[in-house]
Design a protein around this motif. Sequence first.
Motif, PDB file in Angstrom:
ATOM      1  N   GLY A  74       0.805  -1.222   0.000  1.00 24.86           N
ATOM      2  CA  GLY A  74       0.000   0.000   0.000  1.00 24.86           C
ATOM      3  C   GLY A  74       0.834   1.266   0.000  1.00 24.86           C
ATOM      4  N   GLN A  75       0.442   2.209  -0.885  1.00 21.11           N
ATOM      5  CA  GLN A  75       1.040   3.544  -0.845  1.00 21.11           C
ATOM      6  C   GLN A  75       0.391   4.340   0.281  1.00 21.11           C
ATOM      7  OE1 GLN A  75       3.694   4.282  -2.707  1.00 21.11           O
ATOM      8  NE2 GLN A  75       3.496   2.145  -3.323  1.00 21.11           N
ATOM      9  N   PRO A  76       1.143   5.246   0.894  1.00 19.83           N
ATOM     10  CA  PRO A  76       0.594   5.967   2.051  1.00 19.83           C
ATOM     11  C   PRO A  76      -0.380   7.073   1.658  1.00 19.83           C
ATOM     12  CG  PRO A  76       2.794   6.744   1.556  1.00 19.83           C
ATOM     13  CD  PRO A  76       2.531   5.610   0.602  1.00 19.83           C
ATOM     14  N   TYR A  77      -1.369   7.280   2.498  1.00 19.25           N
ATOM     15  CA  TYR A  77      -2.311   8.392   2.371  1.00 19.25           C
ATOM     16  C   TYR A  77      -1.921   9.487   3.364  1.00 19.25           C
ATOM     17  CZ  TYR A  77      -5.460   5.323  -0.309  1.00 19.25           C
ATOM     18  OH  TYR A  77      -6.012   4.497  -1.255  1.00 19.25           O
ATOM     19  N   LEU A 108      -7.609  -0.264   1.981  1.00 24.27           N
ATOM     20  CA  LEU A 108      -6.376  -0.301   2.774  1.00 24.27           C
ATOM     21  C   LEU A 108      -5.739   1.088   2.798  1.00 24.27           C
ATOM     22  CD1 LEU A 108      -4.109  -1.855   4.256  1.00 24.27           C
ATOM     23  CD2 LEU A 108      -3.065  -2.240   2.022  1.00 24.27           C
ATOM     24  N   ASN A 156      -7.609  -0.514  -5.828  1.00 21.27           N
ATOM     25  CA  ASN A 156      -7.844   0.724  -5.070  1.00 21.27           C
ATOM     26  C   ASN A 156      -7.314   1.952  -5.809  1.00 21.27           C
ATOM     27  OD1 ASN A 156      -8.800  -1.071  -3.168  1.00 21.27           O
ATOM     28  ND2 ASN A 156      -7.045  -0.896  -1.809  1.00 21.27           N
ATOM     29  N   GLY A 183      -5.079   2.238  -7.943  1.00 24.71           N
ATOM     30  CA  GLY A 183      -3.636   2.251  -8.128  1.00 24.71           C
ATOM     31  C   GLY A 183      -2.837   2.511  -6.863  1.00 24.71           C
ATOM     32  N   MET A 184      -3.532   2.716  -5.731  1.00 24.55           N
ATOM     33  CA  MET A 184      -2.810   3.010  -4.487  1.00 24.55           C
ATOM     34  C   MET A 184      -2.260   1.745  -3.833  1.00 24.55           C
ATOM     35  SD  MET A 184      -2.475   6.218  -3.722  1.00 24.55           S
ATOM     36  CE  MET A 184      -2.392   6.499  -1.929  1.00 24.55           C
ATOM     37  N   THR A 185      -2.763   0.588  -4.227  1.00 26.45           N
ATOM     38  CA  THR A 185      -2.306  -0.674  -3.641  1.00 26.45           C
ATOM     39  C   THR A 185      -1.995  -1.652  -4.759  1.00 26.45           C
ATOM     40  OG1 THR A 185      -3.618  -0.374  -1.620  1.00 26.45           O
ATOM     41  CG2 THR A 185      -2.994  -2.623  -2.185  1.00 26.45           C
ATOM     42  N   GLU A 186      -0.913  -2.394  -4.583  1.00 23.43           N
ATOM     43  CA  GLU A 186      -0.567  -3.469  -5.501  1.00 23.43           C
ATOM     44  C   GLU A 186      -0.868  -4.793  -4.800  1.00 23.43           C
ATOM     45  OE1 GLU A 186       0.348  -2.322  -8.427  1.00 23.43           O
ATOM     46  OE2 GLU A 186       0.676  -4.238  -9.428  1.00 23.43           O
TER      47      GLU A 186
END
Lengths: 171, 171
Positions: A62-65, A129, B33, B35-38
């Motif tokens: 997951g990339q951070p928000y 997520l 999501n 592109g925010m999650t792989e």
Amino acid sequence: MRRQVTITPLTKDAFAPFGQVLTTEGSDHFPINGGMTERYHDLADVQLAGENPRAMISIFRGQPYALPLELKMVERHPFGSQAFMPLHQRPFLVTVAPDENGIPGTPQAFITQPGVGINIGKNVWHGVLTALEAEGDFLVVDRGGGGINLEEFFFDEPYLISRKQGALNSG
Amino acid sequence: MRRQVTITPLTKDAFAPFGQVLTTEGSDHFPINGGMTERYHDLADVQLAGENPRAMISIFRGQPYALPLELKMVERHPFGSQAFMPLHQRPFLVTVAPDENGIPGTPQAFITQPGVGINIGKNVWHGVLTALEAEGDFLVVDRGGGGINLEEFFFDEPYLISRKQGALNSG
């Protein structure tokens, strides 16, 4: 006026209507392997329903928000639970909402302690997520099988999720 | 003369007869999501057999073992797979053995890369959870339900598991 939700600490009691908290803290345990391992046992209600269900193990990166964040959408999985266990020591954000006659009510937002995960019950409305601070990997246990296991709901007006009530910019 | 087993690096190919390696490295993935999650998808064959099977999620807190170690016993679970995902960045030791007419053959020992887990297939002979260096937590996905899901086998003569062939003291 934008609708706001204030983030609160994740606790077992507060999360109980939505699923389980995956943690050793306060969980039943017993020794195995000649005392070399302590088993914190059966922490989640893994639900596998619908057509030809099976358990799946995946890793979500997951990339951070950034906070505060706008919650525009929640989703739910009618046929299975979904567990998220961080593979790092950073907190993450958990957003859930009660069901009110088939649509989500007012969301609740929780921040986890480091090393703590969650299992979201089947058909429980939740946000995607939401890693914080940095990219993070999570082990995910969810349900594979037949049928459409995803329902999405887009709010007419997004909710603003923030750490402090009324804090529009400080997160 | 004590029987010796030399530890080798865990790879997907080497471990394939025994189960799956849980890693993002070289695994199928796709964005979700927005592109925010792989999602590194469906990494394990989670096996749930026998009477009233269900998936369980637990946390194992393992005390560390020193190398070289004596492998006196292996076990297997006839009704289900068992996945171990480290919740820390240290390697751990994985010991498995092929089945030879109902008893374990010569064991193989693998050392993991940091952040990598395993899923051991049902009825595969394996050593107990073997943390190294320091106490470590692991997320475990295994099988609950009816019946006796444990078989143990004690070797007449233990195996010595070490990093280098013939190295009795250096690990």
